[in-house]
Design an enzyme around this catalytic site. Structure first.
Site, PDB file in Angstrom:
ATOM      1  CG  ASP A   7      -1.666   1.237   1.457  1.00 14.14           C
ATOM      2  OD1 ASP A   7      -2.367   1.659   0.521  1.00 14.14           O
ATOM      3  OD2 ASP A   7      -1.566   1.832   2.552  1.00 14.14           O
ATOM      4  CB  ILE A   8       0.798   4.483  -1.559  1.00 15.21           C
ATOM      5  CG1 ILE A   8       1.232   3.770  -2.849  1.00 15.21           C
ATOM      6  CG2 ILE A   8       1.498   5.842  -1.449  1.00 15.21           C
ATOM      7  CD1 ILE A   8       0.946   4.547  -4.117  1.00 15.21           C
ATOM      8  CG  ASP A   9      -1.681   7.583   0.743  1.00 22.51           C
ATOM      9  OD1 ASP A   9      -1.003   8.616   0.726  1.00 22.51           O
ATOM     10  OD2 ASP A   9      -2.326   7.169  -0.235  1.00 22.51           O
ATOM     11  N   GLY A  25      -5.280   2.335  -3.287  1.00 19.81           N
ATOM     12  CA  GLY A  25      -6.540   2.906  -3.716  1.00 19.81           C
ATOM     13  C   GLY A  25      -6.339   4.054  -4.680  1.00 19.81           C
ATOM     14  CE  LYS A  82      -5.289  -0.836  -1.427  1.00 21.46           C
ATOM     15  NZ  LYS A  82      -4.293  -0.369  -0.440  1.00 21.46           N
ATOM     16  CG  ASP A 133      -2.038   2.508   6.375  1.00 15.72           C
ATOM     17  OD1 ASP A 133      -2.372   3.576   6.911  1.00 15.72           O
ATOM     18  OD2 ASP A 133      -2.082   2.338   5.147  1.00 15.72           O
ATOM     19  CG  ASN A 141      -7.867   0.912   1.097  1.00  8.77           C
ATOM     20  OD1 ASN A 141      -7.155   0.960   2.101  1.00  8.77           O
ATOM     21  ND2 ASN A 141      -7.528   1.489  -0.041  1.00  8.77           N
TER      22      ASN A 141
END
Length: 258
Positions: A9-11, A44, A184, A207, A210
């Protein structure tokens, strides 16, 4: 277990609250890639929201738009836009309640209200360009996800408003809107099929809310120490905070780096 692929994931996972990639994360991803393990972004976000980040990490493959659009080494391998009639129903319903929408395509995005403070606050928090104004974007372009801008006390207005859509809050003034079956995990499944990799040979880091399905579908689901508390029960392992070596420690736990 020898893992062959890792999804990130990114954020809150690859980047911290300042939307910066910690240096130890950059080094860990580089080491992971040198070992021959596939490194894949699973987010996302739409592709145009993380282009520079992917380039910085040298990652060419991604599951984007919460599983709706998947690319492997620069080539699209899976695409699942929201049916246009569902987008139209959402547009009409949101208009009744004066809530702004942002339509996300695979290569561009637009809003139906360029001045909405909720939209400006939420999209601005991503540290990306703001959407252009085009309320009819959805009529001609495939839309994979929509940002619905409202506060939590208005969520109930949408829960059963448009059959086939579900909602995930990611900001105090914004929710992701996506197909009920989209996640995802769906995008991860598409990539694993392409690469002929078993689910138990995959690792995923996340984290947020989603990320639930993603952590469940892989062999080792790792939640960041800064994760939403409701995500942690879905993880096999909880690593440290993104700014406290979360990616490094998680990859070490998976025995993917030294």
């Amino acid at each position: 277990m020898t893992y062959k692929i890792a999804f990130f994931d990114i954020d809150g996972t690859l980047v911290n609250e300042e939307k910066q990639i910690p240096q130890d994360t950059i080094e860990a991803i580089a080491e992971l890639k040198r070992s021959g393990v596939e490194a894949v972004i699973a987010t996302g976000r739409a592709p145009y929201f993380f282009k520079s980040l992917a380039e910085q990490l040298g990652i060419e493959s991604y599951v984007s738009l919460n599983g709706g659009y998947v690319v492997y080494k620069g080539k699209a391998i899976y695409s699942r836009p929201i049916p246009r009639e569902q987008v139209e129903s959402l547009v009409n319903h949101a208009a009744k309640h004066k809530h702004t929408l942002v339509f996300e395509g695979a290569s561009d995005f637009s809003s139906n209200n360029a001045e909405d403070t909720f939209m400006l606050d939420a999209v601005g928090s991503l540290k990306v360009d703001l959407p252009k104004y085009d309320p009819d974007f959805w009529r001609t372009e495939d839309v994979y996800q929509v940002f619905l801008h409202n506060e939590a006390d208005h969520e109930h207005l949408y829960m059963n408003a448009v059959p086939g859509l579900r909602y995930i809050r990611w900001h105090p003034t914004a929710m992701d809107v996506l197909p009920t079956e989209s996640s995802k995990a769906e995008g991860i499944n598409a990539m694993l099929r392409l690469l002929n990799i078993k689910h138990e040979e995959a690792v995923a880091f996340g984290d947020g809310l989603n990320d639930k399905e993603m952590l469940e579908v892989v062999g080792l689901g790792i939640a960041m120490g800064n994760s939403h508390e409701d995500l942690k029960p879905y993880a096999d392992y909880i690593t440290t905070h993104v700014d406290e070596g979360g990616i490094v420690n998680g990859l070490k736990y998976a025995q993917l780096i030294e």
